[in-house]
Design an enzyme around this catalytic site. Sequence first.
Site, PDB file in Angstrom:
ATOM      1  N   ASP A   1      25.245  37.077 -14.028  1.00  0.00           N
ATOM      2  CA  ASP A   1      24.990  37.351 -12.614  1.00  0.00           C
ATOM      3  C   ASP A   1      26.270  37.860 -11.964  1.00  0.00           C
ATOM      4  O   ASP A   1      27.319  37.227 -12.070  1.00  0.00           O
ATOM      5  CB  ASP A   1      24.498  36.087 -11.897  1.00  0.00           C
ATOM      6  CG  ASP A   1      23.787  36.427 -10.588  1.00  0.00           C
ATOM      7  OD1 ASP A   1      23.324  37.574 -10.430  1.00  0.00           O
ATOM      8  OD2 ASP A   1      23.691  35.536  -9.730  1.00  0.00           O
TER       9      ASP A   1
ATOM     10  N   TYR B   1      28.171  39.685  -8.385  1.00  0.00           N
ATOM     11  CA  TYR B   1      28.383  39.267  -6.980  1.00  0.00           C
ATOM     12  C   TYR B   1      28.799  40.533  -6.244  1.00  0.00           C
ATOM     13  O   TYR B   1      29.875  40.620  -5.689  1.00  0.00           O
ATOM     14  CB  TYR B   1      29.504  38.215  -6.996  1.00  0.00           C
ATOM     15  CG  TYR B   1      29.754  37.434  -5.758  1.00  0.00           C
ATOM     16  CD1 TYR B   1      28.748  36.706  -5.120  1.00  0.00           C
ATOM     17  CD2 TYR B   1      31.045  37.354  -5.212  1.00  0.00           C
ATOM     18  CE1 TYR B   1      29.022  35.940  -3.999  1.00  0.00           C
ATOM     19  CE2 TYR B   1      31.320  36.589  -4.095  1.00  0.00           C
ATOM     20  CZ  TYR B   1      30.302  35.884  -3.495  1.00  0.00           C
ATOM     21  OH  TYR B   1      30.568  35.122  -2.388  1.00  0.00           O
TER      22      TYR B   1
ATOM     23  N   HIS C   1      27.322  40.453   1.384  1.00  0.00           N
ATOM     24  CA  HIS C   1      27.053  39.065   1.000  1.00  0.00           C
ATOM     25  C   HIS C   1      28.360  38.316   0.743  1.00  0.00           C
ATOM     26  O   HIS C   1      28.561  37.204   1.255  1.00  0.00           O
ATOM     27  CB  HIS C   1      26.168  39.021  -0.249  1.00  0.00           C
ATOM     28  CG  HIS C   1      25.970  37.645  -0.802  1.00  0.00           C
ATOM     29  ND1 HIS C   1      25.254  36.675  -0.145  1.00  0.00           N
ATOM     30  CD2 HIS C   1      26.417  37.068  -1.952  1.00  0.00           C
ATOM     31  CE1 HIS C   1      25.258  35.558  -0.866  1.00  0.00           C
ATOM     32  NE2 HIS C   1      25.951  35.772  -1.966  1.00  0.00           N
TER      33      HIS C   1
ATOM     34  N   ASP D   1      17.304  34.631  -7.546  1.00  0.00           N
ATOM     35  CA  ASP D   1      18.239  33.679  -8.159  1.00  0.00           C
ATOM     36  C   ASP D   1      18.283  32.416  -7.287  1.00  0.00           C
ATOM     37  O   ASP D   1      19.203  32.218  -6.507  1.00  0.00           O
ATOM     38  CB  ASP D   1      19.624  34.339  -8.252  1.00  0.00           C
ATOM     39  CG  ASP D   1      20.624  33.472  -8.984  1.00  0.00           C
ATOM     40  OD1 ASP D   1      20.194  32.626  -9.783  1.00  0.00           O
ATOM     41  OD2 ASP D   1      21.838  33.646  -8.750  1.00  0.00           O
TER      42      ASP D   1
ATOM     43  N   SER E   1      15.082  30.890 -12.192  1.00  0.00           N
ATOM     44  CA  SER E   1      15.353  32.225 -11.656  1.00  0.00           C
ATOM     45  C   SER E   1      14.088  33.038 -11.905  1.00  0.00           C
ATOM     46  O   SER E   1      13.599  33.102 -13.033  1.00  0.00           O
ATOM     47  CB  SER E   1      16.528  32.900 -12.366  1.00  0.00           C
ATOM     48  OG  SER E   1      17.637  32.030 -12.466  1.00  0.00           O
TER      49      SER E   1
ATOM     50  N   THR F   1      23.346  38.658  -4.742  1.00  0.00           N
ATOM     51  CA  THR F   1      22.544  38.758  -3.519  1.00  0.00           C
ATOM     52  C   THR F   1      22.824  40.078  -2.812  1.00  0.00           C
ATOM     53  O   THR F   1      23.977  40.446  -2.608  1.00  0.00           O
ATOM     54  CB  THR F   1      22.901  37.592  -2.581  1.00  0.00           C
ATOM     55  OG1 THR F   1      22.740  36.385  -3.308  1.00  0.00           O
ATOM     56  CG2 THR F   1      22.023  37.577  -1.346  1.00  0.00           C
TER      57      THR F   1
END
Length: 422
Positions: free
Chosen positions: A133, A135, A140, A240, A264, A356
């Site tokens: 994952d 970022y 965000h 998520d 998830s 996100t």
Amino acid sequence: MTITANDPSRKSWVAISKESDFPIQNLPFGIFRTESNPAPRVCTAIGNYVADLAVMNYLALFDGLEIDNEVFNTRYLNDFMALGKITTRAVRNKLADIFDANNKDAKDLSWHFLHPMDKVELLLPIKVGDYTDFYSSIEHATNVGTMFRGKENALMPNWKHLPVGYHGRSSSIIVSDTPVKRPKGQQLPANEDTPIFGPSRLLDFELEMAFIVGQETELGQTVPTDNAEDYIFGMVLFNDWSARDIQKWEYVPLGPFLGKSFASTISPWVVTLDALEPFKVDGPTQDPQPLPYLQYNGKKNYDINLEVLIQPEHGEAKTVCHSNTKYLYWNNAQQLAHHTINGCNLNVGDMCGSGTISGPTPDSYGSMLEISWRGTKPVSMPDGSERKFIQDGDTVIMKGWCEKEGIRIGFGEANGKVLPAD
Ligand code: CA
């Protein structure tokens, strides 16, 4: 090979409404089964129908491609993806010919392979290997950083130099419509110095997209940004789920763990990068310029509209967010180049979440943490109740679609209903 399936002028003999996510220009891939035939098979979506690729292959509709039927009579898309992009692209082109308005022969055979979508069960389409994952939304990261460290220190010093990520948990990746049990865990109440144990009280969603790796690499090999898309089969919607209270107490110093790994949710349809090709756009300007291995040429972002709704157990749903994949600061190609720059190998079925995807305005924030600003700005629901985070009985609904010149390419939905903790 030309992607003939994307021809915007093509029409189908299947009746498809303008609002459908699945026109003849989409043709995503999934796995389904029916009550009368519970063996899972590979399928595509067209309008309100699911088409059985195993039966189509048996009927010799993929004439000339010579694909072993085992690739279609199987539980996951991994073997199909592993055929390589030239073959999967040829299958999608062939599907477009089969569903083309001019193909009366295929229409006559269609009772063998078409099923109304509401009469089938859509299964988790990918055997997910490793899940990473990222970022990658600056909005965000800035919002979360501002809440926890103040405006001046919102972004960590590394953030604009590399796509920050962590290795997640793949065993709990579930398909849309699978309920999610509220997780329990340790939390540190405000102004206390010893933790308590119990159900998470700050259960949240994270609006993300994820890409699926369709081609493996050797240990030691790196993938440059220019070739990265050759290794990506397609994309899915991705929720998520996050327990903010568990996450806040546990994450120091190694990052997310049990606050993320309980579930998830992904959409059942993998929309191919090929189908998304017409919807590529420029990404945000990157300043400072990243190191050479992260630089890229051309358009690498996607203009995918995203929406999140909360549907309470009783009463009307409320849209809480409209965002777009185009806001992502770091694109798929940069994420994959970074992922492999140390020689880490990729396997077919690996999945990478974007992080996100928040936009620039409060109505485009991609998590309740941001929408309710840590619970200080509750959302009013149509039934008069309020939401700071997700309550038991709520269903979180994520939708995604591209739209251009009358063509709409959609992802379906990624839904999950929250059940009470045991
Ligand atoms: Ca995430």
